[in-house]
Design an enzyme around this catalytic site. Structure first.
Site, PDB file in Angstrom:
ATOM      1  N   GLY A   6       0.792  -1.225   0.000  1.00  0.00           N
ATOM      2  CA  GLY A   6       0.000   0.000   0.000  1.00  0.00           C
ATOM      3  C   GLY A   6       0.820   1.268   0.000  1.00  0.00           C
ATOM      4  CB  CYS A  38     -25.391 -10.837 -17.395  1.00  0.00           C
ATOM      5  SG  CYS A  38     -24.757 -10.751 -19.072  1.00  0.00           S
ATOM      6  CB  CYS A  94     -23.933 -15.002 -19.485  1.00  0.00           C
ATOM      7  SG  CYS A  94     -23.464 -14.031 -18.043  1.00  0.00           S
ATOM      8  CB  CYS A 131     -20.852  -9.771 -17.905  1.00  0.00           C
ATOM      9  SG  CYS A 131     -21.779 -10.982 -16.999  1.00  0.00           S
ATOM     10  CB  CYS A 182     -20.078 -12.271 -20.464  1.00  0.00           C
ATOM     11  SG  CYS A 182     -21.826 -12.142 -20.803  1.00  0.00           S
TER      12      CYS A 182
END
Lengths: 261, 227, 355
Positions: free
Chosen positions: C94, C303, C306, C328, C334
């Protein structure tokens, strides 16, 4: 460094300054300044422009580094501390009230956010509680609670100054440095602010170092007074004693020059 | 309670050619608990000066000035502050306040400074103001707008808010009418009865004779007179 | 051209061109071509490109196509410098490590940071995937992928499960990553405190001294103004309880995927010249308040292609009447589901892919 205990024994000075000196090349900023400050005491530092009082304050608050001398806070050597330690002190135990409130506030953050920032900086994580404390403090400095979400840019000068005070005091610091806190405010607003400060000093047991050129402010606010001229302290003692029975020629001149209303 | 020995004072006026003005020499005085001592002497003889020295408002040039356990002549400022908060009260001739503070707050302040709960402090202040005939409608106003007599009574109320063991009163009955004067005198008597040591300046001879157990003429302490 | 006569001004006042003849400036030293030379272009091993050596010490076949660039474009010293920065970043999760960002063949703001990190990480055996807002087929994703094909000759793929290095702009793939994968994020502004505190000197101090109150002030302001934390992307996180980090402009929906991830996650900001990193299995917590806890959010739809219920969706406007569909955002995810026969409301049979 361990966390400070919140209760200082009243017979130990909270702040002990010895022979503090700051030079700018060959010019003296302040020289050979020594004093003790005990819990609950207000020390006023007066002088005219160029007296060194602002330099002294900025050295005490850690904004500048003095050339000589010692500063001990609650027994800890402030100058010998790491910067981490000093910054931590200024977030928790110390507060600094600027002359111009814009220097001491975040203008882009709401009043509530300004007051809550120090709380969040020391780990407060409950929005509701932070907001409640902010409302409480706004009330103490007599800012209406419905202004909590307004930006300071929408406030008058007096309100901004009171907001700055609330922001500084919300974490219950023990030592407050003030630089001309009433300067630039309307006279009518000054009076309320002075009374507010007196009440806070009394209720919170604050120690305050206040720098000002206004003798009337120190008479009303300060227990003790230091008079500075050309970087040196020429007289110090009880406020009313220094103002009513000045010993040093400069002090006598200063006191006699105050315009009567 | 108050013990003054060999006290001397002079003023040096640096901005007027360094003129030295001696105002007091070899002053001696004691005030016991429960006693009221009145200072007498002509205007300018040093009555107020002596009182201010006892309060620590004027620096002492020489001698001892003991109030309770503290020698005011040599004490640290913070010792004097503590003394003024707990032990030594002072009612001056002039009311000096932060502007725009309500009268009730002004009178309650000595109690608040001692940590008294706010409600209790205000109740006591209200009782005193009532006794001194300040009507309730004035309590929320700043005393700076009051008449001279009203301001004086507010000043007195503030001075008597806390039961000080030692009290300094500078002209407490000046500019008061008869009924209020009597109220003040009875306040003084009550203070004496609870054991306070009081040092007072009263121009009003009748009032002085009524409350003072002894009277001391400060003219005796003026340097020219001594010489 | 004859050397200019003394009467001629050095700069033509009308055209502002330098009129001094080149010869006047003196003979030029011969320019040595420092680029790797491969004169006959067919991988003859007498003319090896710079440092291009495969694992077994022999010239790999793809080296023959490389004539102009060092492996992955950057010179080895630069790669070394970036790798050092990456190692520092991994050692202090970080923490923003400054690095000397190079001039790249795309402008700032187009992923130079991510490209430099990827370039430093790639080895010839890698399989690279590049996505932009979850899609493999946007212009930028395609162009970066081609860039690495050309300069590193690595294999490329669109399948998350097959990739070893994934460079991404503003999304984390839906398919969970595995140990051994590297995810490289493109980061515009690495400093989470930047918009509250414009001074770099101050923000560095704040990170150094863990003074993060201001970060919560931002969230406080959101709640005060909108009734809830309104930040929906680039949502700040706290790494291993120490550094506050900007996870790049991924939707906050993706934040939980960063924590405890078995892959290495690297963040590169080219314009701001910072690299930071999350080693595998790092604890990453999104900032919030006790009474306003962090919530992921996505459009409350499945979605349309899909039928996925839990993937992040793009909203696509389909006609001028405001008709829209939700798809998606992760194209590979997807496509994979559709290949398995899963269908959404608007699914239609795919045309035969010409491979």
């Amino acid at each position: 460094m361990t966390l400070m205990s919140r209760v200082a024994p009243a017979d130990q000075p909270l702040l002990k300054v010895e022979r503090l000196t700051k030079r700018f090349g060959s010019r003296i900023g302040c020289a050979d300044v020594s004093f003790d400050l005990y819990p609950g005491e207000v020390l006023g530092i007066v002088g005219e422009s160029g007296s060194g009082k602002s330099t002294l304050l900025s050295c005490l608050a850690g904004h500048q580094r003095p050339d000589l001398g010692q500063i001990a806070y609650d027994g800890f050597d402030v100058l010998g501390m790491s910067e981490t330690g000093r910054r931590r002190l200024s977030r928790t135990d110390w507060a600094y009230v600027h002359q111009n409130p814009r220097d001491g506030l975040r203008m882009g953050v709401s009043a509530g956010g300004n007051v809550g920032e120090r709380l969040m900086a020391v780990g407060a994580r409950h929005y509701g509680q932070i907001r409640a404390r902010a409302v409480d403090w706004l009330g103490r400095v007599e800012i209406a609670a419905d202004r909590i979400d307004d930006r300071p840019s929408a406030f008058s000068g007096g309100m901004q100054q009171r907001l700055q005070i609330a922001r500084n005091l919300v974490t219950a610091p023990r030592l407050v440095y003030m630089d001309e806190p009433t300067g630039g405010l309307d006279v009518s607003v000054q009076a309320r602010l002075l009374d507010l400060l007196r009440g806070l000093v009394r209720d919170l047991g604050l120690s305050v170092v206040i720098v000002t050129h206004d003798l009337a402010v120190v008479r009303l606010l300060a227990h003790r007074l230091m008079v500075m001229k050309s970087g040196r302290v020429v007289e110090q003692g009880l406020t009313d004693q220094v103002l009513d029975d000045p010993q040093h020629p400069y002090t006598q001149l200063l006191v006699s020059s105050v315009l009567q209303v | 309670m108050i013990c003054i020995e060999n006290l001397s004072k002079s003023f040096t006026l640096h901005n007027q050619g360094g003129a030295v003005i001696p105002v007091m020499a070899r002053a001696a005085l004691t005030v016991d608990p429960g006693e009221c001592v009145g200072l007498t002497g002509q205007s300018g003889a040093g009555k107020s000066t002596l009182m201010r020295m006892v309060y620590g408002n004027y620096l002492v040039a020489g001698g001892r000035l003991v109030v309770g356990d503290t020698d005011v002549a040599t004490a640290e400022p913070r010792q004097i502050i503590a003394l003024r908060r707990h032990t030594l009260g002072y009612v001056s001739q002039f009311l000096r306040v932060v502007p725009r503070v309500p009268t009730l707050e002004v009178v309650a302040e000595p109690l608040l400074a001692l940590g008294t709960p706010a409600a209790e402090a205000r109740d006591r202040a209200a009782a005193l103001l009532t006794r001194l005939n300040i009507p309730e409608r004035l309590w929320s106003l700043s005393p700076t707008t009051f008449s001279g007599g009203e301001q004086q009574r507010v000043n007195i109320a503030r001075g008597f808010a806390h039961a000080y063991p030692a009290l300094l009163l500078d002209e407490p009955t000046a500019s008061l009418d008869v009924s209020n004067r009597d109220v003040v005198l009875s306040l003084i008597q009550e203070a004496k009865a609870r054991g306070a040591a009081i040092l007072g300046i009263f121009h009003d001879e009748a009032a002085r004779n009524q409350v003072c157990d002894r009277q001391v003429d400060v003219t005796g302490f003026t340097p020219r007179a001594a010489a | 051209m004859k050397a200019g006569s003394p009467a001629l001004a050095a700069v033509d006042p009308v055209t502002q061109r330098d009129q001094r003849a080149p010869e006047r400036l003196g003979p030029q030293p011969e320019q040595k071509d420092h680029r790797p030379q491969n004169h006959d272009g067919n991988g003859d091993d007498q003319q090896r490109c710079g440092d291009i050596v495969g694992r077994q010490g022999e010239t790999p076949e793809w080296a023959g196509t490389m004539t102009d660039y060092n492996f992955a474009y950057l010179d080895e010293a630069t790669k070394r410098m970036i790798r050092r920065a990456i190692l520092k970043g991994m050692a202090v999760p970080g923490y923003q490590v400054p690095f000397a960002s190079r001039e790249m063949p795309m402008p700032y703001g187009w992923g130079t940071g991510g490209v430099q990190v990827t370039a430093a990480c790639l080895v010839p055996e890698d399989r690279l995937k590049v996505i932009d807002q979850g899609a493999d087929d946007t212009t930028n994703a395609v162009s970066i992928r081609r860039f690495f094909q050309r300069t590193a000759g690595v294999a490329v793929t669109e399948a998350t499960t097959e990739a070893t290095v994934i460079q991404t702009r503003h999304r984390i793939p839906e398919t969970p990553l595995t140990e051994g994968q590297i995810l490289v994020y493109q980061v515009p502004i690495p400093e989470p405190l930047r918009f509250l505190e414009p001074r770099e000197t101050e923000t560095r101090k704040m990170h150094e001294l863990e003074e993060y109150g201001l970060m919560h002030v931002k969230l406080y302001e959101d709640i005060a103004r909108h009734g809830r934390i309104a930040t929906s992307y680039a949502y700040p996180v706290r790494v291993e309880g120490r550094y506050v980090m900007d996870p790049s402009p991924i939707p906050k929906f993706d934040n939980p995927k960063m924590s405890g991830n078995p892959a290495i996650q690297l963040f590169g900001a080219g314009r701001e010249q910072r690299i930071y990193a999350l080693p595998p299995w790092t604890d990453v917590v999104s900032l919030d308040f006790d009474d306003h806890p962090f919530e992921t959010s996505k459009a409350p739809h499945d979605c349309d292609l899909c039928g996925a219920r839990h993937s992040y969706l793009d909203e696509v406007i389909t006609d001028d009447q405001g008709g829209r569909m939700f798809v998606c955002s992760d194209t590979d995810f997807c496509a994979g589901r559709r290949a398995q026969g899963k269908k959404g409301q608007l699914w239609a049979p795919e045309p035969e892919a010409a491979e």
